[in-house]
Design an enzyme around this catalytic site. Sequence first.
Site, PDB file in Angstrom:
ATOM      1  N   ASP A  58      -5.710  -3.609  -2.168  1.00  0.00           N
ATOM      2  CA  ASP A  58      -4.662  -3.406  -1.161  1.00  0.00           C
ATOM      3  C   ASP A  58      -4.112  -4.722  -0.603  1.00  0.00           C
ATOM      4  O   ASP A  58      -4.853  -5.572  -0.114  1.00  0.00           O
ATOM      5  CB  ASP A  58      -5.268  -2.587  -0.016  1.00  0.00           C
ATOM      6  CG  ASP A  58      -4.233  -1.961   0.884  1.00  0.00           C
ATOM      7  OD1 ASP A  58      -3.226  -2.614   1.177  1.00  0.00           O
ATOM      8  OD2 ASP A  58      -4.439  -0.816   1.297  1.00  0.00           O
TER       9      ASP A  58
ATOM     10  N   SER B 110       0.832  -1.200   0.000  1.00  0.00           N
ATOM     11  CA  SER B 110       0.000   0.000   0.000  1.00  0.00           C
ATOM     12  C   SER B 110       0.874   1.260   0.000  1.00  0.00           C
ATOM     13  O   SER B 110       1.679   1.441  -0.908  1.00  0.00           O
ATOM     14  CB  SER B 110      -0.965  -0.043   1.194  1.00  0.00           C
ATOM     15  OG  SER B 110      -2.023   0.871   1.028  1.00  0.00           O
TER      16      SER B 110
END
Length: 260
Positions: free
Chosen positions: A154, A39
């Site tokens: 993510d 991320s």
Amino acid sequence: MNKIGLVLGAGGARGVAHLGVLQALEENGIKVDIITGCSMGALVGGLYSIGYKVQELKDLAFSLKKKDIVDVYVKMITHKGLLKGEKIDNWLKKLFGDKVIQDCKIPFGCVATDLISGKQLFFKEGDLFTAVRASCAIPTMISPVEYNDALLVDGGIINRVPILEAQQLGAKKIIAIDVMGEIRNDRKISNIFDVALRSIDTVDYYITKNRLEQNPPDVLVRPDLGSMSQYKVEKMEFACQKGYEATIEKMQEIKALINE
């Protein structure tokens, strides 16, 4: 000499603390051989790996405004994320251009989660923009990335701090940065998105706790970011400073690791 891997964990806006980490390492002459990220850690790690300087990254972070990356769907319930992602895509493309992971000056890899198979995808080659964009696609917030037969979001859902992946790239000693830390009870939950995101954060915390117990890094740095939200573009300078301070506190351990 053992190769040193730097693992930059997920954490949205809190991940700006990684810039302070890099600054502290550079000031103390610490060079890492491998970087993996998830991320925001993938974004910072990817940019640093291709040659962006810490000050350039700080300038980017401190000047970032909500309007630069937010483009909300009018009828969001019919789409896969609150944000279209077009502004984010354009912003990232300007930063990464057409570079591939193999172009990185420091070997780099990042993780994403495939919603179709429920498995992790580890990017260690291929288009850098696609890899980072997928790793940063916070579920319900940022639209997923369609990649071959996968639908990617993510990587923090199942692997917030990708230590094993750094080891797969050849790292023998690991410095891991976890900007999320413990779950705090001072966050307000007032709408459906708060419920969804808090649920993800809770699952993420326990998965990360288990992973760190099973495969602990040689040095773990956890900046004290208090109640800072990972979902708001704010307190960038605060996050950077806390990352710097936390790394300085661990510097003796880091130097001892380097000298082993």
